[in-house]
Structure formats: structure tokens, C-alpha cells
Design a protein around this motif. Structure first.
Motif, short mmCIF file in Angstrom:
data_model
loop_
_atom_site.label_atom_id
_atom_site.label_comp_id
_atom_site.label_asym_id
_atom_site.label_seq_id
_atom_site.Cartn_x
_atom_site.Cartn_y
_atom_site.Cartn_z
N ARG A 166 0.93 -1.43 -0.03
CA ARG A 166 -0.30 0.10 -0.06
C ARG A 166 0.79 1.32 0.02
NH1 ARG A 166 -3.37 -2.63 -1.90
NH2 ARG A 166 -5.04 -0.89 -1.70
N THR A 167 1.27 1.62 -1.14
CA THR A 167 2.36 2.75 -1.19
C THR A 167 1.46 4.11 -1.69
OG1 THR A 167 2.61 2.48 -3.96
CG2 THR A 167 3.99 1.56 -2.21
N LEU A 168 1.87 5.33 -1.58
CA LEU A 168 1.02 6.48 -1.89
C LEU A 168 0.53 6.44 -3.19
CD1 LEU A 168 3.89 9.13 -0.68
CD2 LEU A 168 1.45 8.66 0.48
N SER A 169 0.92 5.60 -4.26
CA SER A 169 0.47 5.58 -5.55
C SER A 169 -0.90 4.62 -5.51
CB SER A 169 1.44 5.11 -6.51
OG SER A 169 0.65 4.78 -7.76
N VAL A 170 -1.02 3.57 -4.74
CA VAL A 170 -2.23 2.93 -4.47
C VAL A 170 -3.04 3.50 -3.56
CG1 VAL A 170 -2.88 0.81 -3.43
CG2 VAL A 170 -0.83 0.67 -4.75
N GLY A 171 -2.71 4.38 -2.58
CA GLY A 171 -3.64 5.24 -2.02
C GLY A 171 -4.55 6.17 -2.65
N ILE A 172 -3.69 6.99 -3.81
CA ILE A 172 -4.38 7.90 -4.55
C ILE A 172 -5.44 7.03 -5.24
CG2 ILE A 172 -4.14 9.33 -6.57
CD1 ILE A 172 -1.21 9.77 -5.75
N TYR A 173 -5.15 5.94 -5.72
CA TYR A 173 -6.26 5.20 -6.62
C TYR A 173 -7.65 4.78 -5.65
CZ TYR A 173 -8.09 1.44 -9.70
OH TYR A 173 -9.02 0.79 -10.51
#
Length: 563
Positions: free
Chosen positions: A222-229
Motif C-alpha cells: 500500500r504505497t502512496l500511488s495505491v492510496g491515490i487510486y
């Protein structure tokens, strides 16, 4: 340059392009500061710290692995002689062609419990269940670090190799005469001199790591990129996604700052003809280990994924090569080609405007227009959708009020949004390649054209365009391939029912249907070989001209391009 025209029309051209590219960045910050529903406190208390921790862990792991692999391989092929060195010198670039999410799908299929590797081990040792033995979990943080490192190390390898070849051989010889072993000479002399180039390579690796979505999403990291999505599409809160995007941009700014610190006071020393590099001849076990190291890196990053994709794609080619698949492939090709043309045109205008208006303001604007490359795809998607949706809603309200009709989503719900995102994000690639070619054209060519009565546009068309054609083509090819592989921005901005090869592969592979996605993934890999071929040709035969090779490597986009 000494030939600045009196008219400021090129200044306004550069200004308009820079503002268009800056629009997504400014939109993200505005929405993050003034969201419709402010959930920053909730994000901070629940998931944001976890996103940041996972992103930092992933970035540090990938940086360490690519540093060791890229610098080690670069040192071996540029400073040592061992079996296969000439082949590995260009072949180690091949993993460039494989998107990280594709290699993640392939190795998950090979290494999961039901995959062929664990099936073979159970059959060979008589194990019955997973409790009878230990096997590393591929879908984990360690797996994500390994997958990203296998395809991103060429950034470090390529720039480090160019830096090693640029170094003056007499300096290394002097260190040897003072009693340094080859290993000590590498650590005390060659590595510090190559630090600026390595820093640029690592900054590119980390930006690609921040941009990655397919790999980390598939591996449940769960990185920031996944968090945005998740915040945007799963929770329906665009403002919260913009706030996470701003957190991602903090990492980008930090990367740019650290990279510039690493390059501070850098100097390039090009060896004279009498001080060419002499390679260490490796013998016996050392030669075997060098060959095995390079072969292992190449096999893991390119040969294995290519073999698996070929097996799956060709095994069921007739059933997968359908009209729907051809339509999806056509979408990818046309969209990527359109983005390549747009960025080539805008990049030419920026580079030529900077040449004609060489003042500080124009240089800053051109550098500002390259900021899009530093933005992860998910962040760029948010930055694009905000102004386009605002325009669509304003136009629709106006049409309803005065004409009693609805205009619908003219921009934000169409392919235009994807094209805008692609163009803004990859404009730096095209501009950098064209700038590098245009800098090689002597200013006397401009003065001669002006003395014959031609204006700036006529000079651009008749004189500069033929001379920088190679730079335009190389930049357009790299942009084309990057757009073919781009997943986060495409996934977030695509219209309903619209797919590209990247989203096609993501959808089927996420559903554990790698065989169905193999043909699309194979096409992406084959297209990705185009820039690799260009780079390998540029690297081939350049050992006698390292200064030329350094110029070729300088055409790569980097945080340095934003100077």
C-alpha cells in the motif's frame, strides 16, 4: 546566442506551453488546500503514515538493489575483460523494455504455490503441503523490490557506464602506482568521480518507483500511488486523493533536491587520446563469476519474462488474436502516436524558443515545462481531471442556462484527458532530446539564414528541422514507448469502455489470468525494444569516443533537465 529577435512572440509561445504543463500541478495543490470534503485528519490518523512508510521502504530497497546491480554491471563491462563482455555491454539494457507490472505478473505465475517452481520442488522432495517447507512469498514488499529492481537497474547501469568510460585512465593508473588494488581504486577514485551520474540514475529509478502502480497493487503493497487510486475511485473522494498526491510531490521535491546536492560542483574530465582506459583481465573463477553475475541479471530481468510470455501468447494465439484485441491494440498505438507527435511539436517549440530567447526567464519557463516528468502518473491524472472537469461543468451550466441543452463531458470524459496527461508528463523527454540536437547546430547557421531574408519560422523549417530530425525522432520513439507502458494515468482517466494494452494486461493479470494477458504484454515488451535498440546502437563502438557517448546519455530525461 547573440541572435535574440526583437519580437517577443517566442517568449509568449514558451510561456503558454509552460502554463499548460503547470496546470495539473497547480490544480492538485488548489484542490488539496480547498477540498469539498476535508479528510486530511482522517487520512493522517488511519492510512497516510502507512502509505508513507511503505513508499519509503520500497524506495530505499529499490535504490539499494539498483545501485549494487547497476554500478556493479557497469564497472564490469567498462573496466574488466571476461567472457561475454561485449554481448552483455548492450544486452544489459534489454530489461528496459519490460514494464515492472508485467514482470511482476510473470514471476507470480512462476513462483506462487500452484506455479511450476513449487510444483517441481514438491514433486522432487516429496513435500505434500505448504507447511512441509518454506518458500519466499513473491507477493510481498521484498517481491515488489525485486521486481522493480530487475527492470529499473538499467538507468543506473547506463549512466554509470558512461561515467566510467569518461574517466581519465591516467588517474586510475596513478592510484595503482600508489599501491591501490583494483578494488581500492574503484572505491577511492572511480566511484566518487562517477557519483553525479549515479545520482541522476538513482533519481530516475526512484521516480519510476513512485510512479509504479501495477506492481505494488498486485502485490498488496500500500504505497502512496495505491492510496491515490483507492481514495479517488474506491472511496469517491477526489480531494483526499489530491492531498495524498501532494504528499507524493513532497517525495519528488526531496528527490530533486538530493540529486542536485549530489551533482554539486561536478566536473567532467574527458580523457585525451593517450589516456584511454585499459581493462583488467579477469581470469579463472573471477571471470566465471563476472559472466554469471551479468547473465543472472539479464536472465531475471528479460529472458525469463520473454520466454514465459512467448509460451503463453503463441500457445493460444488464435483464440487471443480477436477483433476486440486488435481494437485495444489500435487504441494504444494511436494514442501513443498522437502523444509522441504532440510532445515532438511542443518540444521543438520550447527548444527553439529557448535558443532564440536565451534569457533567464525563458530558461526557467522551459525548465518548468519539464516538471511533468517528475510527477507520478496517478498524480498527473488528478491534476488533469480537475481543470478539465471544471471546464466541462462550467460549459454545461452555461449551455443549460442559455440554450436549455447539455454539452456533457467534452474533455474530462474523453480520450483527450489521457492525451493531455501523456503530453504533460512526457514532454520533458522530447524537449531534452531536441535541445541536445539543437545545441549542436552552430549559431552561424541562424545568422546566415537571417541574412538571406528568412524569418525565425522559415529558419526553423528550412534549416533547423532537417538538422535536428534525429533528435526529434529519438525523443518521439521514447515517448511513444512510455505511453504504451503507462498504466496509472490511463487507468484513472480512460473513458468508460476504453482500454489500452496496459489496462488490458492489468485487468486480466489482476484476475490471475496471465495467459489471457500474455499477448498484450508481449506486444508492449516488443515495442519497448525500440528505444533499447537506439541506446545500444548509441553505446556500440563509442569506447573510442567517450565524450560522444556522454552527450548521448545526456539526452535522457532526468531531474537535471529541470535546471
Amino acid at each position: 546566442m547573440g541572435f535574440t529577435p526583437s519580437s517577443g512572440r517566442w517568449f509568449w509561445t514558451v510561456l503558454v506551453i509552460a502554463l499548460l504543463v503547470a496546470l495539473p500541478v497547480l490544480s492538485v495543490f488548489v484542490l488539496a488546500l480547498f477540498p469539498e470534503e476535508n479528510i486530511w485528519g482522517h487520512l493522517w490518523d488511519t492510512v497516510l503514515l502507512h502509505y508513507i512508510s511503505a513508499t519509503l521502504t520500497l524506495a530505499c530497497g529499490v535504490a539499494l538493489c539498483t545501485l549494487v546491480t547497476g554500478v556493479g554491471a557497469a564497472w564490469l563491462v567498462s573496466m574488466c575483460r571476461f567472457p561475454g563482455r561485449g554481448f552483455f555491454e548492450w544486452a544489459l539494457l534489454l530489461p528496459f523494455a519490460v514494464p515492472a507490472y508485467v514482470i511482476a505478473y510473470v514471476y507470480t505465475d512462476l513462483l506462487e504455490y500452484a506455479g511450476p517452481v513449487q510444483q517441481f520442488l514438491r514433486g522432487a522432495f516429496g513435500w505434500q503441503t505448504a507447511r512441509d517447507y518454506w518458500f519466499p512469498d513473491i507477493r510481498s514488499m521484498g517481491g515488489a523490490i525485486t521486481m522493480l529492481s530487475l527492470v529499473l537497474y538499467p538507468y543506473v547501469y547506463m549512466l554509470a557506464r558512461a561515467a566510467f568510460l569518461e574517466q581519465c585512465g591516467s588517474i586510475r593508473a596513478a592510484s595503482r602506482s600508489l599501491g591501490c588494488t583494483p578494488w581500492q581504486s574503484f572505491l577511492r577514485v572511480s566511484l566518487p568521480m562517477a557519483r553525479p551520474a549515479i545520482a541522476v540514475g538513482l533519481s530516475l529509478v526512484l521516480m519510476e518507483t513512485l510512479n509504479d502502480f501495477g506492481t505494488v497493487d498486485f502485490f498488496a503493497v500500500r504505497t502512496l500511488s495505491v492510496g491515490i487510486y483507492d481514495t479517488w475511485l474506491s472511496r469517491g473522494n477526489l480531494g483526499g486523493a489530491a492531498q495524498i498526491a501532494c504528499s507524493t510531490l513532497v517525495f519528488v521535491v526531496l528527490l530533486v533536491t538530493l540529486e542536485r546536492i549530489a551533482r554539486r560542483r561536478q566536473r567532467h574530465f574527458v580523457p585525451s587520446p593517450g589516456t584511454r582506459q585499459r581493462r583488467y583481465r579477469l581470469r579463472g573463477g573471477r571471470a566465471i563469476l563476472a559472466t554469471l553475475f551479468c547473465a543472472l541479471v539479464l536472465t531475471g530481468g528479460f529472458a525469463v519474462p520473454l520466454a514465459v510470455l512467448l509460451q503463453y501468447a503463441l500457445g493460444n494465439f488464435a483464440s487471443y488474436w480477436t477483433d476486440d484485441f486488435l481494437s485495444i491494440a489500435r487504441n494504444s498505438l494511436l494514442l501513443s502516436a498522437a502523444a509522441a507527435l504532440v510532445t515532438a511539436g511542443l518540444g521543438l517549440l520550447l527548444a527553439y524558443g529557448k535558443r532564440l530567447e536565451p534569457g533567464r526567464t525563458v530558461r526557467v519557463l522551459v525548465g518548468f515545462s519539464k516538471l511533468g516528468y517528475a510527477m507520478p502518473g496517478a498524480v498527473m491524472a488528478i491534476g488533469v481531471i480537475i481543470p478539465l472537469a471544471a471546464f466541462d461543468n462550467t460549459l454545461d451550466d452555461f449551455a443549460r442556462r442559455y440554450f436549455d441543452t447539455s454539452t456533457g463531458l467534452l474533455l474530462s470524459g474523453t480520450v483527450f484527458a489521457i492525451l493531455f496527461a501523456y503530453s504533460a508528463r512526457f514532454l520533458a523527454v522530447s524537449t531534452g532530446a531536441i535541445e541536445s540536437s539543437l545545441d549542436k547546430v552552430t549559431p552561424s547557421m541562424d545568422r546566415a539564414s537571417r541574412s538571406l531574408g528568412r524569418n525565425s519560422w522559415q529558419t526553423l523549417w528550412a534549416v533547423h528541422l532537417p538538422l535536428v530530425r534525429a533528435g526529434i525522432l529519438s525523443g518521439a520513439i521514447v515517448v511513444f514507448v512510455d505511453c504504451m507502458k503507462e498504466l496509472p494515468a490511463t487507468l484513472l482517466l480512460r473513458p468508460f469502455g476504453f482500454d489500452t494494452l496496459a489496462t488490458y494486461v492489468y485487468q486480466f493479470a489482476s484476475d490471475e489470468m496471465l495467459e489471457r494477458s500474455a499477448l498484450g504484454a508481449l506486444l508492449i515488451v516488443l515495442v519497448g525494444l525500440l528505444p533499447v535498440i537506439l541506446l545500444s546502437r548509441a553505446m556500440g563502438g563509442r569506447e573510442d569516443a567517450p565524450e560522444t557517448q556522454a552527450a548521448t546519455m545526456a539526452e535522457l530525461p532526468s531531474t537535471a533537465a529541470m535546471d
